[in-house]
Design a protein around this motif. Structure first.
Motif, mmCIF file in Angstrom:
data_model
loop_
_atom_site.group_PDB
_atom_site.id
_atom_site.type_symbol
_atom_site.label_atom_id
_atom_site.label_comp_id
_atom_site.label_asym_id
_atom_site.label_seq_id
_atom_site.Cartn_x
_atom_site.Cartn_y
_atom_site.Cartn_z
ATOM 1 N N THR A 266 0.929 -1.121 0.164
ATOM 2 C CA THR A 266 -0.102 -0.180 -0.201
ATOM 3 C C THR A 266 0.830 1.244 0.079
ATOM 4 N N SER B 129 -5.909 3.772 -1.409
ATOM 5 C CA SER B 129 -7.107 3.888 -1.243
ATOM 6 C C SER B 129 -7.719 5.137 -1.609
ATOM 7 N N CYS C 56 -3.918 3.371 2.359
ATOM 8 C CA CYS C 56 -5.000 2.189 2.586
ATOM 9 C C CYS C 56 -5.974 2.992 3.542
ATOM 10 N N GLY D 214 -6.658 -5.197 4.312
ATOM 11 C CA GLY D 214 -5.288 -4.475 4.521
ATOM 12 C C GLY D 214 -4.144 -5.446 4.471
#
Length: 296
Positions: free
Chosen positions: A206, A212, A222, A256
């Motif tokens: 990430t 995100s 994220c 995650g």
């Protein structure tokens, strides 16, 4: 480059009110639904037009998206774009399934969760067989609370044989070894969900190849790290892309920890990371070798 986007707009309404769900059943006003639709259509238009990257998209709404026409339309339209490698959504599968005939079955996918007490079992099961008949990639899961054990056993027996059945550890629930063994017998990957994973300082995809995005286009590494990397629509996020260790002490959600480089889940779910579909069904328990805590 290959870029994975986890999109979560302002939608918070759901047609279910599961007692174990931290979001439960909420009602969005007409104005809130219009805002969610506008945000999703803006995101879909961006994804449709951009050509810098090969995109994979997972929609992770707080509520249930597929009862809304704009989510169904986004999945169909994006699945038919050559630069979109995968477009998937988390869903309770309460919607109809015939709209998926317009989607590209090689690109679209569903992450489905069965919620006993919220929908008749036979109705949910029939929809999974309808998806299989359409050639749609999907997984099916359930929350591992004691009352769901018999439902899970029945699902494993009656789901299409190729469908992976996953079990999420219930939030705040501690499992004895005997209880965990029962769930692991149904989902060999349950040990990854049983305990949170140590993540502080650990390498994670990430912020580099996984991002995100919220309804305003704000980009973060994220859903669980609030630090902003820039905005999707003005391109300011691109300068922030790069490897970085996780700043959180623990990671306890599949969307995650699946991206942690200390775990083998990119190999386990090769080709099906977003929809939680492994290339072959595990035939034995797979245990996390590192990065787990003794608390759960």
């Amino acid at each position: 480059m290959d870029l994975t986007l986890l999109y979560r707009g302002p939608l918070s309404s759901c047609d279910y009110d599961c007692p174990y769900c931290p979001f439960a059943k909420r009602r969005d006003s007409t104005a809130q639904l219009r805002a969610d639709r506008a945000a999703l259509e803006r995101f879909s238009a961006w994804a449709h037009e951009q050509r810098q990257d090969r995109l994979s998209v997972l929609f992770t709404p707080w509520g249930e998206g597929l009862v809304r026409s704009w989510y169904r339309r986004a999945l169909v339209e994006l699945s038919n774009q050559p630069h979109i490698q995968r477009v998937a959504i988390q869903t309770n599968l309460s919607c109809r399934t015939d709209w998926l005939r317009e989607a590209d079955p090689d690109t679209v996918a569903l992450w489905c969760t069965y919620h006993p007490g919220q929908t008749p079992y036979e109705r949910f099961l029939a929809k999974t067989h309808a998806l299989a008949g359409l050639g749609i990639r999907f997984s099916v899961g359930i929350v591992g609370v004691p009352d769901h054990l018999e439902h899970t056993r029945r699902l494993r027996t009656e789901l299409p044989r190729h469908v992976y059945l996953w079990v999420n550890a219930a939030e705040g629930h501690t499992y004895t070894d005997a209880e965990a063994a029962e769930w692991t017998g149904l989902d060999p990957l349950f040990p990854f969900s049983r305990h949170p994973h140590r993540s502080a300082g650990m390498p994670c995809r990430t912020g580099e190849s996984v991002l995100s995005v919220d309804g305003e286009g704000t980009v973060r590494r994220c859903h669980f790290v609030r630090t902003e990397l820039g905005n999707l629509y003005d391109g300011s996020y691109r300068a922030a892309l790069g490897p970085r260790p996780c700043p959180k002490a623990l990671c306890d959600c599949h969307i995650g920890y699946v991206h942690l480089e200390t775990l083998p889940l990119y190999d386990v779910f090769a080709g099906g990371i977003l929809e939680r579909v492994p290339p072959t069904l595990p035939d034995r328990p797979l245990l996390p070798l590192i990065s787990t805590t003794g608390h759960g």
